[in-house]
Design an enzyme around this catalytic site. Structure first.
Site, PDB file in Angstrom:
ATOM      1  N   VAL A  25       5.052   4.056  34.970  1.00  0.00           N
ATOM      2  CA  VAL A  25       5.403   3.109  36.035  1.00  0.00           C
ATOM      3  C   VAL A  25       6.919   2.919  36.140  1.00  0.00           C
ATOM      4  O   VAL A  25       7.412   2.428  37.141  1.00  0.00           O
ATOM      5  CB  VAL A  25       4.698   1.751  35.817  1.00  0.00           C
ATOM      6  CG1 VAL A  25       3.181   1.947  35.840  1.00  0.00           C
ATOM      7  CG2 VAL A  25       5.114   1.073  34.510  1.00  0.00           C
ATOM      8  N   LYS A  26       7.653   3.288  35.105  1.00  0.00           N
ATOM      9  CA  LYS A  26       9.125   3.173  35.095  1.00  0.00           C
ATOM     10  C   LYS A  26       9.611   1.853  35.680  1.00  0.00           C
ATOM     11  O   LYS A  26      10.541   1.821  36.483  1.00  0.00           O
ATOM     12  CB  LYS A  26       9.758   4.366  35.807  1.00  0.00           C
ATOM     13  CG  LYS A  26       9.498   5.702  35.088  1.00  0.00           C
ATOM     14  CD  LYS A  26      10.329   6.834  35.634  1.00  0.00           C
ATOM     15  CE  LYS A  26      10.117   8.143  34.897  1.00  0.00           C
ATOM     16  NZ  LYS A  26       8.770   8.723  34.993  1.00  0.00           N
TER      17      LYS A  26
END
Lengths: 315, 315
Positions: B110-111
């Site tokens: 998901v960074k």
């Protein structure tokens, strides 16, 4: 797109953006009760999640209705919706759509950024259109998105391509408002300049790929809490619009912000989130009471406009 | 949580993770037709978006069923789902849940990363539980999430707190696999070291806040495409698990990866996405045909395990 934002700022005289970052602590009890009563069938796993998301949406809607004529733009912070899962993201999607219907420009505070092919998917999700079933469909369809630059040009350029195709914009994180932002952003490089200046230079360079009048569709995020860095970055990126978070609750004030603006009075737009949406919880606006929370938000918007206009006039 | 991942790696003999990054180009026509036939009532705006998301889910499920017994973990890239809007995020949520039911560890790619209070919401969304209606509800409920470090400690620590409360883990971006990752990550600082080393040092420091046996729940992302930097970071962060993207399609091979591992044969887990999920489109696996795409994925997983095991044995 940046010219459209500038036009709205000039029409309203308000270089401000209201951050729609709903937190359950901000939502009055009567809204939560209404959401409970309105609960429909449970779709995604948990009834209480549905109710919370419904309350968020109702809370937003009432605030939007109370302030939309005063301001050019809103900035929903997607994390505050993502924490309520799918129902929360539905509330985000409804909020974006409703704000656009009201004529507001929507800055999706999503802080996405990844390797090229993945950034392209994020750009499609938030600013573009996805090809499905032989046609192109708009997805979340914000007007601007915030972008994290840590991966460099190939994480940012897919967003710029979509900005050009769809007349949209981005704000790239340069110097963020939080206390620890200096840990990497202020690191002094070999040539004596901090990392945030290198990022600012890149933003200027990327900006040239998507000009829209005097300013670029590629803007920058620089926190109100760092006015000194704001001054440096203002000069380094003369054609870059700066989105300035950190006003109010995070500590910034109108007088600290004047140097984020250019001589033309343009070049910056200041965000306030809980200072506006939870205004009724401040002593200053307590007279409105919980029931009239949206009127408190309207008064807080008017005060913020006055604070910033006063500071700009006095410089 | 990292010990659980290590146990699974040792049980399977496979220090690998399959990236579930579905792209419409990878999904066989028969799956798309089935999704079309299965289409339920349109909930969120567009029928074709619903159909695409249904195809993504069916494609994933078939691949998961074909490979789950061979591997410890999967890594869905949320951007590939977010681009299909709400229906896409429903497919993400179903994929995470299904993988966990199958006993797989799920790394949500998901960074995310933001200022402290916002990172806390992201941490809740992906690893924690949200308080609603007087109880705590799990939201997306991955086992690990990837985190962007650009905002410094107060963007990362809320994730670490949730890791400790819920026995979860994170992988912090240090040196990413994309061509332009050096623009900021490789910048030489005043003391002669590149930025990614400073980030690596911080990851080591953060890691001490959440140890789980020899290794920390705070891991790092270092791209397979940068083996030299991998060697440096391996030594700099001896108790940090490294998630290594960029194998296969992005160019890395088993022999380039051995230095990402510690002497104990642990310390790294290698991701392949399209090399596995779109294996049937490669000449090497063409014999399976489009209909048997999931069997092609299984064969590709077996080959990848062999490649990496061989490289580790040969060092």
């Amino acid at each position: 797109m940046i010219q459209k934002l500038i036009d709205r700022i000039q029409e309203t005289g308000a270089p401000i953006v209201v951050g729609l970052d709903p937190n359950m602590k901000f939502i009055p009890a009567h809204i939560q009760r209404e959401a409970e009563r309105a609960r429909r069938d449970n779709i995604f796993g948990d009834d209480d999640l549905e109710t919370a998301a419904e309350a968020v949406w109702r809370f937003n809607k009432e605030i939007i209705d109370a302030v939309y004529d005063l301001i050019p733009a809103v900035k929903p912070q997607i994390a505050m919706y993502e924490q309520f899962g799918i129902p929360g993201l539905v509330a985000y999607w409804k909020t974006v759509r409703y704000c656009r219907e009201k004529g507001l420009i929507v800055i999706g505070d999503v802080k996405r950024g990844d390797i090229g092919s993945t950034s392209e998917s994020y750009a499609i999700a938030h600013l573009g259109r996805i090809s499905v079933g032989g046609h192109k469909v708009r997805v979340f369809d914000e007007d601007f998105a915030t972008v994290n630059p840590y991966l460099g040009s190939d994480g940012v350029k897919p967003f710029i391509n979509v900005c050009n195709e769809e007349d949209k914009g981005i704000f790239v994180l340069v110097k963020t408002s939080n206390p620890s932002s200096g840990e990497f952003q202020d690191v002094e490089t070999k040539d004596g300049r901090p990392v945030y200046e290198l990022v600012g230079e890149k933003v200027r360079e990327w900006g040239e790929l998507s000009m829209d009048g005097t300013y670029s569709n590629v803007g920058a995020v620089v926190g109100a809490t760092y006015p000194e860095q704001g001054r440096i970055l203002r000069k380094l990126m003369p054609n870059t619009y700066i989105l300035v978070p950190g006003y109010g609750a995070q500590g910034g004030q109108g007088k600290d912000l004047v140097d984020f603006f250019n001589e033309d009075g343009l070049g910056a737009i200041v965000n306030s989130s809980r200072g506006i949406i939870a205004a009724y919880q401040q002593e200053k606006y307590a007279k409105f009471g919980e029931e009239r929370f949206a009127e408190a938000s309207r008064a807080a918007v008017q005060d913020m406009i006055e604070d910033i206009a006063g500071a700009l006039a006095a410089r």
